[in-house]
Scaffold this motif. Structure first.
Motif, mmCIF file in Angstrom:
data_model
loop_
_atom_site.group_PDB
_atom_site.id
_atom_site.type_symbol
_atom_site.label_atom_id
_atom_site.label_comp_id
_atom_site.label_asym_id
_atom_site.label_seq_id
_atom_site.Cartn_x
_atom_site.Cartn_y
_atom_site.Cartn_z
ATOM 1 N N GLY A 289 0.938 -1.417 -0.102
ATOM 2 C CA GLY A 289 -0.115 0.072 -0.155
ATOM 3 C C GLY A 289 0.805 1.118 0.010
ATOM 4 O O GLY A 289 0.562 2.357 -0.717
ATOM 5 N N MET A 290 1.787 1.182 0.880
ATOM 6 C CA MET A 290 2.908 2.410 0.857
ATOM 7 C C MET A 290 3.508 2.690 -0.486
ATOM 8 O O MET A 290 3.616 3.684 -1.216
ATOM 9 N N LEU A 291 3.690 1.504 -1.267
ATOM 10 C CA LEU A 291 4.585 1.565 -2.527
ATOM 11 C C LEU A 291 3.320 2.046 -3.527
ATOM 12 O O LEU A 291 3.935 3.002 -4.424
ATOM 13 N N LEU A 292 2.450 1.748 -3.348
ATOM 14 C CA LEU A 292 1.292 2.224 -4.381
ATOM 15 C C LEU A 292 0.960 3.471 -4.113
ATOM 16 O O LEU A 292 0.657 4.456 -4.979
ATOM 17 N N ALA A 293 0.748 3.944 -2.932
ATOM 18 C CA ALA A 293 0.502 5.627 -2.490
ATOM 19 C C ALA A 293 1.337 6.295 -3.060
ATOM 20 O O ALA A 293 1.032 7.522 -3.424
ATOM 21 N N LYS A 294 2.812 5.868 -2.971
ATOM 22 C CA LYS A 294 3.825 6.630 -3.414
ATOM 23 C C LYS A 294 3.894 6.831 -5.020
ATOM 24 O O LYS A 294 4.181 7.895 -5.329
ATOM 25 N N LEU A 295 3.483 5.609 -5.433
ATOM 26 C CA LEU A 295 3.553 5.709 -7.093
ATOM 27 C C LEU A 295 2.418 6.525 -7.837
ATOM 28 O O LEU A 295 2.578 7.035 -8.818
ATOM 29 N N THR A 296 1.142 6.518 -6.911
ATOM 30 C CA THR A 296 0.073 7.221 -7.569
ATOM 31 C C THR A 296 -0.170 8.629 -6.793
ATOM 32 O O THR A 296 -1.142 9.355 -7.109
ATOM 33 N N SER A 297 0.680 9.126 -6.311
ATOM 34 C CA SER A 297 0.673 10.418 -5.174
ATOM 35 C C SER A 297 0.676 11.464 -6.299
ATOM 36 O O SER A 297 1.295 11.824 -7.218
ATOM 37 N N GLY A 298 -0.440 12.265 -6.112
ATOM 38 C CA GLY A 298 -0.650 13.495 -6.918
ATOM 39 C C GLY A 298 -1.390 13.114 -8.221
ATOM 40 O O GLY A 298 -1.815 13.837 -9.089
ATOM 41 N N ASN A 299 -1.649 11.747 -8.740
ATOM 42 C CA ASN A 299 -2.427 11.398 -9.886
ATOM 43 C C ASN A 299 -3.684 10.925 -9.441
ATOM 44 O O ASN A 299 -4.015 9.521 -9.100
ATOM 45 N N THR A 300 -4.690 11.688 -9.613
ATOM 46 C CA THR A 300 -6.250 11.298 -9.252
ATOM 47 C C THR A 300 -6.666 10.221 -9.985
ATOM 48 O O THR A 300 -7.356 9.350 -9.234
ATOM 49 N N VAL A 301 -6.307 10.104 -11.198
ATOM 50 C CA VAL A 301 -6.902 9.083 -12.177
ATOM 51 C C VAL A 301 -6.095 7.537 -11.609
ATOM 52 O O VAL A 301 -6.972 6.858 -11.587
ATOM 53 N N ALA A 302 -4.917 7.560 -11.563
ATOM 54 C CA ALA A 302 -4.514 6.492 -11.178
ATOM 55 C C ALA A 302 -4.950 5.945 -9.791
ATOM 56 O O ALA A 302 -4.953 4.530 -9.578
ATOM 57 N N ILE A 303 -5.145 6.789 -8.862
ATOM 58 C CA ILE A 303 -5.621 6.578 -7.433
ATOM 59 C C ILE A 303 -6.965 5.921 -7.696
ATOM 60 O O ILE A 303 -7.217 4.806 -6.974
ATOM 61 N N TRP A 304 -7.895 6.380 -8.580
ATOM 62 C CA TRP A 304 -9.112 6.047 -8.474
ATOM 63 C C TRP A 304 -9.166 4.535 -9.157
ATOM 64 O O TRP A 304 -10.014 3.566 -8.881
ATOM 65 N N LEU A 305 -8.436 4.343 -10.362
ATOM 66 C CA LEU A 305 -8.366 3.193 -11.116
ATOM 67 C C LEU A 305 -7.913 1.885 -10.179
ATOM 68 O O LEU A 305 -8.383 0.939 -10.326
ATOM 69 N N CYS A 306 -6.613 2.288 -9.271
ATOM 70 C CA CYS A 306 -6.059 1.256 -8.486
ATOM 71 C C CYS A 306 -7.355 1.006 -7.414
ATOM 72 O O CYS A 306 -7.318 -0.272 -7.201
#
Length: 435
Positions: free
Chosen positions: A220-237
């Motif tokens: 989760g921490m890795l994913l949160a860092k990778l998608t930080s600031g990218n709203t589309v990526a956050i919602w897709l994940c």
């Protein structure tokens, strides 16, 4: 001729042979001809001792492993998503903003927790007694509500004016999750335990959950860092993980072959039994049982026993006695040997329970109700009622014996009636004379 004995050393925790040898009795000697690798054995023993109940697989039911694998996967997806939703929640509270105050953030967090605790108490009042009888359905419902709670956390920063309201909605959803998940887990632990080892199973469940939590936090921490600031990526994940979470939960619940008796299982079993005299096993019933929470009985696979409603625990004042209340003593006399009185009116079967009735009486009266409903499809009310009593007298004990023979636990009855009871005295009823 020398006498020989096949001799084995067995790991009692897992019933696995460690060393096999031939013992020569006359010479008091033995020769080892097979021995398991000690290092691999010790590694396997350590892993199983941490995550599997002692004596596995003999100490648990056959559906244990399948359920736990899918349950661990859904838990893993939950912990990964929690990092995304928690990140959004902290942002909404004001973490990292210079205008945010400690007292403001503290108040919002307090209000969130207060709402959740209050919601849990209210949910327990209204649904606490149903959690045992519908463990599968509430297991799925609990995880669905958890998904709703996480969704509320994720969208809360998008609506600053409604932030506290959305925050409290998410907390309410998770309060249902906490109560329902904990209660159904206790019911499932009792089901899995074959050797009175519920505590051991619960402890190993904790180890499995801890492993899933640690893995989920790291991913989760890795994913949160990778998608930080990218709203589309956050919602897709988030949406992808939510879809997998619900799928894994459904598969986990589908693995269960519960042997307790509730209303739905009794309906399925009795429908087949009345048709061809065959008693379905728990495995057979599990394939027909509806596990999705529902608000309708439509398309359940056993509609013929559902066209009339059964009120178990009805008020005696709601009973409309055929022929008037002058026939009520005769009705009571007919039920003198039971702890319930059964009658029908319009599209409803009413069961009045005695104040001393127990779970066995709930099951018996419910089976009686379903038999009466089935007979009403082809007979007039008087004949159906008479034949239902005949069926119960001749076949009910046989039916119960056959249930136990195919694997049902007839002592674990999860049939919840309404709260009303009545009192009558059997000795007085036997001597009644109807004028």
């Amino acid at each position: 001729m020398a006498q020989v004995v096949l001799w084995e050393e067995v790991d009692s925790r897992h019933s696995r042979p460690v060393r096999t040898a031939i013992l020569t009795v006359e010479g008091s000697s033995f020769t080892v001809y097979r021995e398991r690798n000690r290092h691999s054995l010790q590694l396997w023993a350590s892993l199983t001792a941490a995550f599997l109940p002692e004596g596995y697989p003999d100490s648990v039911t056959s559906d244990y492993l399948g359920f736990q694998l899918w349950d661990t996967l859904q838990g893993l997806s939950t912990y990964i998503r929690s990092m995304l939703s928690t990140n959004a929640l902290l942002s909404g509270i004001g973490v990292g903003q210079t205008t945010a105050t400690v007292i403001g953030a503290t108040f919002q967090w307090f209000l969130r927790d207060f709402t959740g605790m209050l919601g849990g108490v209210i949910f327990t009042i209204f649904q606490g007694s149903n959690l045992d009888s519908k463990a599968k359905q509430w297991r799925l419902a609990a995880d669905f509500m958890n998904d709703i709670g996480m969704l509320m956390d994720l969208i809360s920063p998008l609506f600053p004016r409604l932030f506290i309201f959305i925050l409290c909605l998410g907390s309410l959803a998770r309060s249902v999750t906490g109560v329902a998940s904990g209660a159904t887990r206790a019911a499932l632990t009792q089901h899995f335990a074959l050797q009175e080892n519920a505590a051991d199973i619960s402890a190993k469940e904790g180890s499995q959950e801890t492993a899933a939590t640690l893995s989920g936090m790291l991913l989760g921490m890795l994913l949160a860092k990778l998608t930080s600031g990218n709203t589309v990526a956050i919602w897709l994940c988030f949406l992808a993980l939510t879809g997998f979470h619900m799928f894994a939960n459904y598969k986990a619940v589908r693995c269960l072959r519960l042997t307790s008796l509730n209303k739905d299982r009794v309906k399925i079993i009795l429908k087949t039994y009345l048709q061809n005299g065959k008693v379905l096993s728990p495995a057979d019933v599990s394939t027909q049982e509806i596990v999705l929470p529902r608000f309708s009985t439509k398309f359940t696979g056993y509609e013929s026993l559902l066209h009339k409603e059964v009120t178990l625990g009805a008020k005696i004042s709601t009973v409309n006695v055929p022929g008037g209340w002058k026939n009520f003593p005769e009705m009571m006399k007919r039920s003198a040997t039971d702890n319930y009185i059964i009658t029908h009116q319009h599209r409803e079967v009413l069961v009045v329970l005695h104040r001393n009735s127990k779970r066995e009486d709930y099951l018996k009266s419910y089976v009686h109700s379903l038999v009466l409903i089935s007979l009403l499809e082809s007979l007039n009310p008087e004949e159906a009622e008479e034949n239902s009593f005949v069926w119960m007298e001749k076949k009910y004990s046989i039916f119960m014996s056959e249930l136990g023979a195919v694997g049902w636990n007839v002592n674990r009855i999860h049939i919840v009636p309404d709260k009303w009871r009545a009192e009558w005295h059997v000795s007085a009823i036997k001597d009644l004379k109807v004028e």
